[in-house]
Design an enzyme around this catalytic site. Structure first.
Site, PDB file in Angstrom:
ATOM      1  N   GLY A 145      37.370   8.784 -40.206  1.00 53.16           N
ATOM      2  CA  GLY A 145      38.633   9.415 -39.840  1.00 53.16           C
ATOM      3  C   GLY A 145      39.869   8.711 -40.371  1.00 53.16           C
ATOM      4  O   GLY A 145      39.853   7.521 -40.676  1.00 53.16           O
ATOM      5  N   TRP A 198      44.227   8.096 -39.499  1.00 57.74           N
ATOM      6  CA  TRP A 198      44.889   7.656 -38.274  1.00 57.74           C
ATOM      7  C   TRP A 198      45.868   8.640 -37.670  1.00 57.74           C
ATOM      8  O   TRP A 198      46.473   8.372 -36.641  1.00 57.74           O
ATOM      9  CB  TRP A 198      45.592   6.315 -38.482  1.00 57.74           C
ATOM     10  CG  TRP A 198      46.324   6.173 -39.795  1.00 57.74           C
ATOM     11  CD1 TRP A 198      45.894   5.451 -40.878  1.00 57.74           C
ATOM     12  CD2 TRP A 198      47.570   6.750 -40.179  1.00 57.74           C
ATOM     13  NE1 TRP A 198      46.804   5.557 -41.906  1.00 57.74           N
ATOM     14  CE2 TRP A 198      47.844   6.346 -41.503  1.00 57.74           C
ATOM     15  CE3 TRP A 198      48.496   7.583 -39.533  1.00 57.74           C
ATOM     16  CZ2 TRP A 198      48.980   6.742 -42.199  1.00 57.74           C
ATOM     17  CZ3 TRP A 198      49.631   7.985 -40.218  1.00 57.74           C
ATOM     18  CH2 TRP A 198      49.859   7.563 -41.539  1.00 57.74           C
ATOM     19  N   LYS A 246      33.213   6.654 -37.762  1.00 58.42           N
ATOM     20  CA  LYS A 246      34.063   5.466 -37.860  1.00 58.42           C
ATOM     21  C   LYS A 246      35.523   5.909 -37.868  1.00 58.42           C
ATOM     22  O   LYS A 246      36.001   6.519 -38.815  1.00 58.42           O
ATOM     23  CB  LYS A 246      33.778   4.684 -39.144  1.00 58.42           C
ATOM     24  CG  LYS A 246      34.519   3.336 -39.126  1.00 58.42           C
ATOM     25  CD  LYS A 246      34.703   2.742 -40.500  1.00 58.42           C
ATOM     26  CE  LYS A 246      35.900   3.238 -41.242  1.00 58.42           C
ATOM     27  NZ  LYS A 246      37.211   2.938 -40.655  1.00 58.42           N
ATOM     28  N   PRO A 247      36.245   5.588 -36.800  1.00 59.81           N
ATOM     29  CA  PRO A 247      37.665   5.939 -36.791  1.00 59.81           C
ATOM     30  C   PRO A 247      38.440   5.054 -37.763  1.00 59.81           C
ATOM     31  O   PRO A 247      37.925   4.024 -38.219  1.00 59.81           O
ATOM     32  CB  PRO A 247      38.111   5.629 -35.360  1.00 59.81           C
ATOM     33  CG  PRO A 247      36.928   5.121 -34.622  1.00 59.81           C
ATOM     34  CD  PRO A 247      35.836   4.841 -35.601  1.00 59.81           C
ATOM     35  N   THR A 250      40.576   7.076 -51.562  1.00 53.26           N
ATOM     36  CA  THR A 250      39.388   6.800 -50.744  1.00 53.26           C
ATOM     37  C   THR A 250      38.351   7.902 -50.954  1.00 53.26           C
ATOM     38  O   THR A 250      37.157   7.636 -51.086  1.00 53.26           O
ATOM     39  CB  THR A 250      39.771   6.700 -49.251  1.00 53.26           C
ATOM     40  OG1 THR A 250      40.765   5.699 -49.105  1.00 53.26           O
ATOM     41  CG2 THR A 250      38.579   6.353 -48.391  1.00 53.26           C
ATOM     42  N   GLU A 307      38.313  15.902 -46.751  1.00 50.47           N
ATOM     43  CA  GLU A 307      39.613  16.420 -46.305  1.00 50.47           C
ATOM     44  C   GLU A 307      40.663  15.402 -46.723  1.00 50.47           C
ATOM     45  O   GLU A 307      40.833  14.374 -46.062  1.00 50.47           O
ATOM     46  CB  GLU A 307      39.609  16.584 -44.778  1.00 50.47           C
ATOM     47  CG  GLU A 307      38.715  17.698 -44.290  1.00 50.47           C
ATOM     48  CD  GLU A 307      39.250  19.078 -44.640  1.00 50.47           C
ATOM     49  OE1 GLU A 307      40.375  19.190 -45.155  1.00 50.47           O
ATOM     50  OE2 GLU A 307      38.516  20.048 -44.403  1.00 50.47           O
ATOM     51  N   GLY A 326      44.431  14.353 -49.208  1.00 52.65           N
ATOM     52  CA  GLY A 326      45.884  14.483 -49.118  1.00 52.65           C
ATOM     53  C   GLY A 326      46.439  15.720 -49.804  1.00 52.65           C
ATOM     54  O   GLY A 326      45.705  16.548 -50.345  1.00 52.65           O
ATOM     55  N   CYS A 329      48.546  15.929 -43.281  1.00 54.21           N
ATOM     56  CA  CYS A 329      48.083  16.142 -44.653  1.00 54.21           C
ATOM     57  C   CYS A 329      48.580  17.442 -45.264  1.00 54.21           C
ATOM     58  O   CYS A 329      48.847  17.519 -46.450  1.00 54.21           O
ATOM     59  CB  CYS A 329      46.571  16.131 -44.661  1.00 54.21           C
ATOM     60  SG  CYS A 329      45.897  17.283 -43.448  1.00 54.21           S
ATOM     61  N   GLU A 380      36.523  22.629 -42.964  1.00 51.56           N
ATOM     62  CA  GLU A 380      36.277  22.345 -41.559  1.00 51.56           C
ATOM     63  C   GLU A 380      36.670  23.585 -40.760  1.00 51.56           C
ATOM     64  O   GLU A 380      37.345  24.472 -41.235  1.00 51.56           O
ATOM     65  CB  GLU A 380      37.098  21.130 -41.104  1.00 51.56           C
ATOM     66  CG  GLU A 380      36.625  19.858 -41.799  1.00 51.56           C
ATOM     67  CD  GLU A 380      37.107  18.570 -41.140  1.00 51.56           C
ATOM     68  OE1 GLU A 380      38.327  18.379 -41.019  1.00 51.56           O
ATOM     69  OE2 GLU A 380      36.229  17.757 -40.749  1.00 51.56           O
TER      70      GLU A 380
END
Ligand code: NAD
Length: 484
Positions: free
Chosen positions: A150, A152, A176-177, A232, A250, A252, A284, A458
């Site tokens: 995820g 932030w 994993k946040p 990333t 998902e 930018g 985003c 999603e």
């Protein structure tokens, strides 16, 4: 500490601590105060999470869809009942105003759990009739162990948007946040288990990028869903490709919002505010390139400036506050440098431009006008409260300029001309478009990007395709016809 979780990780149905990992301070962005401390997962903790997911997945997938869905729907109800507490936690974790988190975070997570909970019992394959009585049936199978990673800006929502379709389809997940906002996902795990989720089906481990990377490359993992930046995404997609893993990316955006001179100016200004300053601009899909037709540009800017300067900036826990701090000192620095660069490259500062004189990571909502397509602020994702206003004259020109970007997440058009609205969105290269509104993302509608903004969708029924696979079974009804 005011938001200290019971432990750093949630693995195999319980909170688990391991203080041998790298410590991570959780900072309340409105004050800079440390409100919790968690520890990054060690390789042993990552292994434990993946092993428990792997062990639990088969039984979870063997349950009926209706039974799985019931767990998700129960979790949705618990989330709604605890919305205020969860929203306060989300505000502490992210700095977003409580006015927003009360309606957009846990509630959006609950919507996803409820929607996919409802869909779980309706997942089916199909029957395909062939000649001679033969037929094929397809079975919709879970992928196995999925990894969710995820960003932030929406920690609770992102955890739920990934967990809901994954679990509905019979997968297990290790989530994993972001290391910047580790708290919300732990609550999602806790609530799912309270709702009856078998131990190991949804696990949360903390950590920086390297923990994410170790999850992505683990051979037990069948699929990776990332919400994060393009750089990333490129790394994660490449790592997943090495073992042909499924992905959802998902990423930018630098989305266009186009305002024609026949638009309702108040609505267009409202859309531009929603699409640039909600969550202090850390969204985003924001329409950060606002193209305004020449004839109404100054009128638009005047109303925009008046309304932006009426933002209530203050303590995010005060429900009257509608504009909060950025998530971190680091993000504030990045955004400030973009603003300075915009002005240095010739943009006109209409309002904002610098830090608010108070503790915490506050930046004034900023509007830049006279922005041209080649300026850095018009080309790169800023991920902060900075709107660039660009002028255009014709429809053909604005479509060309709107699409002249490597990104393709979303786009919007404001006009009173119905046919033009549809013609323009048809031409926009983007995964989600809005007509006469901006940034609404209900669970019923697919959400995701084109071009560099991502892969997959999603939400909605479309998400099922990204968390399941089809097996075709050919059934012969006659003798085998072999050549010899
Ligand atoms: P980021 O890319 O820095 O980090 C995202 C996540 O990836 C974090 O959890 C991080 O720890 C992890 N990570 C970093 N390197 C990794 C690696 N090599 N392998 C595996 N995991 C790794 O993004 P961020 O700063 O947290 O979030 C902001 C970005 O997210 C923006 O670009 C924004 O547009 C994007 N975003 C996209 C959506 C969407 O739905 N399209 C939604 C929210 C945010």
């Amino acid at each position: 500490m005011k938001a200290q979780p019971q432990a750093s990780h949630f693995v195999n149905g319980a909170y688990v601590e391991d203080t041998s990992g790298t410590p991570i301070d959780v900072i309340y962005p409105a004050t800079g105060e440390v409100i919790a401390k968690v520890y990054a997962a060690t390789p042993a903790m990552v292994d434990q999470a993946l092993a428990s997911a792997k062990a639990a997945q088969g039984e979870w997938a063997a349950m009926s869809g209706t039974e799985r869905g019931r767990v998700l729907r129960r979790a949705a109800d618990i989330i709604r009942a605890r919305n205020r507490d969860l929203s306060v936690l989300e505000t502490l974790d992210t700095g977003k105003p409580l006015q927003e988190t009360l309606v957009a975070d846990a509630t959006s997570g609950a919507d996803a759990l409820e929607y996919f909970g409802g869909l779980a019992g309706a997942l089916t394959g199909e029957h395909i009739q062939l000649g001679g009585g033969d037929f094929v049936y397809t079975v919709r199978e879970a992928l196995g162990v999925c990894v969710g990673i995820g960003a932030w800006n929406y920690p609770t929502q992102i955890a739920c948007w990934k967990a809901s379709p994954a679990l509905a389809c019979g997968n297990a997940m290790v989530f994993k946040p972001s290391e910047t906002t580790p708290l919300g996902a732990l609550k999602v795990a806790e609530i799912l288990h309270e709702a009856g989720l078998p131990a190991g089906v949804f696990n949360v481990v903390q950590g920086m990028g390297e923990v994410g990377a170790s999850l992505v490359t683990d051979p037990r993992v069948a699929k990776v869903s990332l919400t994060g930046s393009v750089p990333t995404g490129q790394k994660v997609y490449a790592a997943a490709a090495a073992e042909m893993k499924h992905v959802t990316m998902e990423l930018g955006g630098k989305s266009p919002m186009i305002v024609f001179d026949d638009a309702d100016i108040e609505d267009a200004v409202g859309g531009a505010i929603l699409g640039n300053f909600y969550s202090s601009g850390q969204v985003c899909s924001n329409g950060t390139r606002v193209f305004v037709q020449k004839g109404i540009k100054e009128a638009f800017l005047a109303r925009l400036k008046a309304r932006v300067e009426a933002a209530v900036i203050g303590d995010p826990l005060d429900e009257a506050t509608n504009f909060g701090p950025l998530v971190s000192e680091g993000q504030l620095g990045i955004v400030q440098r973009y603003i300075d660069k915009g002005v240095a490259e010739g943009a006109r500062l209409v309002t904002g431009g610098g830090r608010v004189d108070r503790e915490g990571f506050y930046l004034w909502p900023t509007v830049l006008a006279d922005v041209t397509d080649d300026m850095t602020v018009a080309r790169e994702e800023i991920f902060g409260p900075v709107m660039s206003v660009l002028e255009f004259e014709t429809e053909e020109e604005v479509i060309r300029r709107a699409n002249d970007t490597a990104y393709g997440l979303s786009g919007g058009v404001f006009t009173g001309n119905l046919t033009r609205a549809h013609r323009v969105v048809a031409a926009l290269q983007a995964g989600t478009c809005w007509i006469n509104t901006y940034n609404l993302a209900p669970v019923e509608a697919p959400f995701g990007g084109t071009k560099m903004s991502g892969v997959g969708r999603e939400n909605s029924k479309a998400a099922i395709e990204y968390y399941s696979q089809l097996k075709s079974v050919y059934v012969a009804m006659g003798p085998v016809d072999a050549p010899f």
